[in-house]
Each structure stands twice: as C-alpha cells, then as structure tokens.
Design a protein around this motif. Structure first.
Motif, mmCIF file in Angstrom:
data_model
loop_
_atom_site.group_PDB
_atom_site.id
_atom_site.type_symbol
_atom_site.label_atom_id
_atom_site.label_comp_id
_atom_site.label_asym_id
_atom_site.label_seq_id
_atom_site.Cartn_x
_atom_site.Cartn_y
_atom_site.Cartn_z
ATOM 1 N N SER A 64 -130.838 42.728 -15.266
ATOM 2 C CA SER A 64 -130.320 42.890 -16.621
ATOM 3 C C SER A 64 -130.208 41.589 -17.389
ATOM 4 O O SER A 64 -129.424 41.474 -18.311
ATOM 5 N N GLY A 65 -130.939 40.607 -17.008
ATOM 6 C CA GLY A 65 -130.905 39.358 -17.755
ATOM 7 C C GLY A 65 -129.861 38.408 -17.229
ATOM 8 O O GLY A 65 -129.613 38.333 -16.049
ATOM 9 N N ARG A 66 -129.240 37.710 -18.122
ATOM 10 C CA ARG A 66 -128.304 36.663 -17.725
ATOM 11 C C ARG A 66 -126.862 37.105 -17.761
ATOM 12 O O ARG A 66 -125.980 36.273 -17.752
ATOM 13 N N TYR A 67 -126.580 38.338 -17.791
ATOM 14 C CA TYR A 67 -125.197 38.756 -17.964
ATOM 15 C C TYR A 67 -124.352 38.373 -16.751
ATOM 16 O O TYR A 67 -123.912 37.239 -16.647
ATOM 17 N N PHE A 68 -124.090 39.255 -15.843
ATOM 18 C CA PHE A 68 -123.215 38.945 -14.714
ATOM 19 C C PHE A 68 -123.880 37.980 -13.738
ATOM 20 O O PHE A 68 -123.246 37.046 -13.252
ATOM 21 N N GLU A 69 -125.152 38.201 -13.456
ATOM 22 C CA GLU A 69 -125.871 37.297 -12.547
ATOM 23 C C GLU A 69 -125.964 35.892 -13.135
ATOM 24 O O GLU A 69 -125.839 34.906 -12.415
ATOM 25 N N GLY A 70 -126.163 35.799 -14.428
ATOM 26 C CA GLY A 70 -126.209 34.497 -15.085
ATOM 27 C C GLY A 70 -124.870 33.797 -15.048
ATOM 28 O O GLY A 70 -124.792 32.576 -14.905
ATOM 29 N N TYR A 110 -117.457 30.764 -21.970
ATOM 30 C CA TYR A 110 -116.717 31.747 -21.188
ATOM 31 C C TYR A 110 -115.219 31.530 -21.349
ATOM 32 O O TYR A 110 -114.752 30.398 -21.412
ATOM 33 N N ASP A 111 -114.478 32.625 -21.391
ATOM 34 C CA ASP A 111 -113.022 32.575 -21.429
ATOM 35 C C ASP A 111 -112.474 32.859 -20.042
ATOM 36 O O ASP A 111 -113.029 33.668 -19.295
ATOM 37 N N TRP A 112 -111.356 32.225 -19.723
ATOM 38 C CA TRP A 112 -110.643 32.525 -18.483
ATOM 39 C C TRP A 112 -109.908 33.836 -18.702
ATOM 40 O O TRP A 112 -109.071 33.969 -19.585
ATOM 41 N N ALA A 113 -110.236 34.846 -17.924
ATOM 42 C CA ALA A 113 -109.623 36.168 -18.061
ATOM 43 C C ALA A 113 -109.276 36.666 -16.667
ATOM 44 O O ALA A 113 -110.123 37.173 -15.944
ATOM 45 N N ALA A 114 -108.029 36.516 -16.300
ATOM 46 C CA ALA A 114 -107.593 36.848 -14.942
ATOM 47 C C ALA A 114 -107.123 38.293 -14.825
ATOM 48 O O ALA A 114 -106.174 38.594 -14.118
ATOM 49 N N PRO A 133 -117.550 36.367 -20.923
ATOM 50 C CA PRO A 133 -118.201 35.679 -22.046
ATOM 51 C C PRO A 133 -117.448 35.901 -23.351
ATOM 52 O O PRO A 133 -116.757 36.902 -23.520
ATOM 53 N N ARG A 134 -117.566 34.969 -24.272
ATOM 54 C CA ARG A 134 -116.906 35.096 -25.575
ATOM 55 C C ARG A 134 -117.623 36.066 -26.507
ATOM 56 O O ARG A 134 -116.993 36.749 -27.291
ATOM 57 N N ALA A 135 -118.939 36.110 -26.431
ATOM 58 C CA ALA A 135 -119.713 36.992 -27.311
ATOM 59 C C ALA A 135 -119.380 38.450 -26.993
ATOM 60 O O ALA A 135 -119.322 38.854 -25.835
ATOM 61 N N SER A 140 -118.760 42.934 -23.258
ATOM 62 C CA SER A 140 -118.669 44.346 -22.884
ATOM 63 C C SER A 140 -119.649 44.685 -21.766
ATOM 64 O O SER A 140 -119.319 45.461 -20.868
ATOM 65 N N ILE A 141 -120.842 44.094 -21.782
ATOM 66 C CA ILE A 141 -121.815 44.367 -20.717
ATOM 67 C C ILE A 141 -121.333 43.794 -19.390
ATOM 68 O O ILE A 141 -121.398 44.460 -18.352
ATOM 69 N N VAL A 142 -120.809 42.582 -19.399
ATOM 70 C CA VAL A 142 -120.321 41.966 -18.164
ATOM 71 C C VAL A 142 -119.113 42.741 -17.631
ATOM 72 O O VAL A 142 -119.012 42.984 -16.425
ATOM 73 N N ALA A 143 -118.215 43.156 -18.511
ATOM 74 C CA ALA A 143 -117.064 43.944 -18.066
ATOM 75 C C ALA A 143 -117.527 45.259 -17.448
ATOM 76 O O ALA A 143 -116.971 45.717 -16.438
ATOM 77 N N PHE A 144 -118.563 45.857 -18.023
ATOM 78 C CA PHE A 144 -119.118 47.090 -17.470
ATOM 79 C C PHE A 144 -119.744 46.828 -16.099
ATOM 80 O O PHE A 144 -119.548 47.588 -15.162
ATOM 81 N N GLN A 145 -120.484 45.726 -15.970
ATOM 82 C CA GLN A 145 -121.117 45.405 -14.684
ATOM 83 C C GLN A 145 -120.073 45.100 -13.620
ATOM 84 O O GLN A 145 -120.276 45.422 -12.460
ATOM 85 N N MET A 146 -118.978 44.480 -13.995
ATOM 86 C CA MET A 146 -117.945 44.131 -13.032
ATOM 87 C C MET A 146 -117.287 45.356 -12.419
ATOM 88 O O MET A 146 -116.747 45.286 -11.319
#
Length: 149
Positions: A64-70, A110-114, A133-135, A140-146
């Motif tokens: 999926s590109g650079r999202y979570f893996e990136g 990237y934001d620190w989000a614990a 990520p801030r964008a 939303s894509i990274v949160a979905f992948q997580m």
C-alpha cells in the motif's frame, strides 16, 4: 491482508468487478445483458463491491505504498541516525536518545500519539504504534492499517 494472497486475488477481483461494473453501467444505458433491469443494478452493485474489496486488500497489505510500512522504515532510520550521532548517550543519557528520535519523527511529519494499545504496552520512541502521520488522509489510512496489526 497477507502479501502473498493480495497479488493473487487482486487481478481476479479487478477483472470480475470491472466486468460486472461495465455490464451494470451498460444496463443502465438500456443495453441489457440480463433478463431484468434489477439484475443489471445488482451486477453494478456487486462490481463496485469487488473493486472496493480490491482497494481494501491494497490498503491493508504491505503493497500500500509508504503508509504503515513506510512509517516503520522512518522510525528505523531515525533510530539509526540518532544512534550514529550520539553513540555514548545510549548508556549515559537514554532520555536524550528518546527525545532525539521523537524530534526526528516530528521533522518527518509524524505526531506522537500514544493511544494505540501496542503503544500502551511499551511507550518507547522506537515503537511504531506510538506515531501517526500529520496529513489527514495518511493518518486515517495508517490508523486503519494499525487495526490489523
């Protein structure tokens, strides 16, 4: 989704979904390939579902590109740079290393989000689950992948 399965199923789902979508759209233009107009509308809906399922396979896979893996690579790069630049501080000032890694990730966007449960288990600057990520779209894509990790 597993990286071995997604490349196998994606051509099939795109081919089937694209065919059903095309036949469904043509049926809306009074070129009926089915016995009833309802069947054409159902084909259109199923075609859209197949295409959305294919997109879901790509979003949840490593392709999926650079999202979570990136983001994993960015954390590793920041850790490497900080360890290279401050080799003696690992033992003497471990908090400085943590701050430098967080600052490096901040400069990369990237934001620190614990808030993720894996971050709650280990609140470390090298834990990829502690960043987002801030964008907005990437976030939303990274949160979905997580959710699948």
């Amino acid at each position: 989704m597993n990286e071995g399965i997604a490349p196998f199923f994606s051509p099939l789902t795109l081919f089937i979904g694209g065919g059903l979508l095309a036949v469904g759209l043509l049926s809306l233009l009074d070129l009926h390939f089915f016995k009833t107009p309802l069947q054409g509308k159902v084909a259109l809906a199923i075609g859209l579902l197949f295409i959305l399922a294919t997109e879901g396979m790509f979003v949840t896979s490593g392709a999926s590109g650079r999202y979570f893996e990136g983001m994993k690579m960015d954390v590793t790069d920041c850790e490497y740079q900080v360890e290279r630049d401050f080799p003696m501080e690992r033992r003497e000032q471990p908090k400085l290393i943590e701050q430098k890694i967080k600052a490096c990730m901040d400069t990369l966007g990237y934001d620190w989000a614990a808030t993720h449960e894996h971050c709650q288990e280990a609140r470390l600057s090298t834990n990829v689950f502690c960043y987002l990520p801030r964008a907005a779209l990437q976030r939303s894509i990274v949160a979905f992948q997580m959710r699948f990790e």
